[in-house]
Design an enzyme around this catalytic site. Structure first.
Site, mmCIF file in Angstrom:
data_model
loop_
_atom_site.group_PDB
_atom_site.id
_atom_site.type_symbol
_atom_site.label_atom_id
_atom_site.label_comp_id
_atom_site.label_asym_id
_atom_site.label_seq_id
_atom_site.Cartn_x
_atom_site.Cartn_y
_atom_site.Cartn_z
ATOM 1 C CD GLU A 1 -2.674 0.728 2.456
ATOM 2 O OE1 GLU A 1 -3.274 2.209 3.038
ATOM 3 O OE2 GLU A 1 -3.341 -0.103 2.493
ATOM 4 C CD GLU B 1 -4.458 7.129 5.302
ATOM 5 O OE1 GLU B 1 -5.148 6.283 5.539
ATOM 6 O OE2 GLU B 1 -3.227 6.552 5.474
#
Length: 262
Positions: free
Chosen positions: A133, A137
């Site tokens: 990943e 964010e």
């Protein structure tokens, strides 16, 4: 994941053209694309709907929270109940998986305590692959913040928090993923350079989403339903394969200060 030669992308104003050309010495199809979000192409995008990622998520993914208006993707979080959740939220993901190259999107990001707006790539248990990943964010546990992160099967504690501000403006968020390096950029300016170590190495799907929590308080705070609705606005998104340079006008790879010799 990117193999192309002599490829040209037009700016959004001139419409986007996705050219499929093999990279020299390779028979594989080029996977680079520029997505202007004039529509949400079902051949490229899948809308998450009818589930959540776990009990930590206080909203339910639902297709009603995904819209296209005037060439902009709108991902919203609202106080409209769906099934067992009082809130509903939005996520889209690519059907295909992508590897090394440049990922970028121009977005207007909302901030609220207990809410996460994001652009990331992911592969893992749902696809029966090791967890890989790479993240942008956007959270606001006490004040607006950007967290960059990457995960591998060996390590998931690689986050860095960057100061940011909520000014209601569009920004271009990019990361360049290479076998031994990941670089994150905002509007062409480098904010993080991760070199070496154990980095993601699996082709991944691309995600854009907006979700809330009332349990991950130490990380994100607690979402107040009264702060809904919230909307993540995405003007465009692009991916350029490793081995290709400036492919469309807005790309970070068109910045002469960025090493594009990928």
């Amino acid at each position: 994941m990117r193999r192309r030669l002599g490829q040209v992308f037009l700016s959004k104003a001139a419409l986007a053209v996705c050219l499929l050309m093999p990279f020299a010495g390779s028979a594989q199809e080029d996977t680079s694309f520029f997505e202007p979000f004039d529509t949400l192409a079902k051949s490229r995008w899948f809308i998450s709907s009818g589930w959540a990622n776990g009990d930590h998520q206080s909203c339910l993914w639902h297709r009603d929270r995904v819209a296209i208006e005037n060439g902009t993707l709108l991902l919203s979080l609202t106080a409209d109940p769906k099934e067992d959740r009082d809130l509903s939220c939005a996520e889209i993901q690519t059907r295909d998986r992508f590897g090394y190259g440049t990922y970028e999107a121009r977005m207007k990001v909302p901030y609220a305590e207990g809410m996460n707006a994001n652009l990331f790539t992911f592969i893992g248990a749902p696809q029966e692959r090791p967890h890989n990943e790479i993240d942008f964010e956007f959270i606001a546990p006490r004040q607006p913040a950007l967290q960059t992160n990457f995960h591998t099967a060996e390590s998931s504690t690689n986050e860095e928090v960057h100061r940011t501000s909520e000014d209601d403006g569009y920004r271009t968020y990019s990361f360049i993923w290479e076998p031994d390096r990941i670089r994150w950029f905002i509007d062409g300016s480098l904010i993080r350079d991760q070199r070496g170590g154990v980095l993601p190495d699996e082709p991944q799907k691309i995600y854009l989403s907006l979700w809330s929590t009332d349990t991950l308080i130490d990380w994100m705070g607690r979402f107040d339903p009264a702060s809904a609705p919230q909307t993540l606005q995405v003007d465009w998104m692009g991916f350029t394969e490793l081995g290709s340079g400036c492919a469309f006008d807005e790309s970070v790879l068109c910045n002469p200060d960025v090493d594009a010799s990928l």
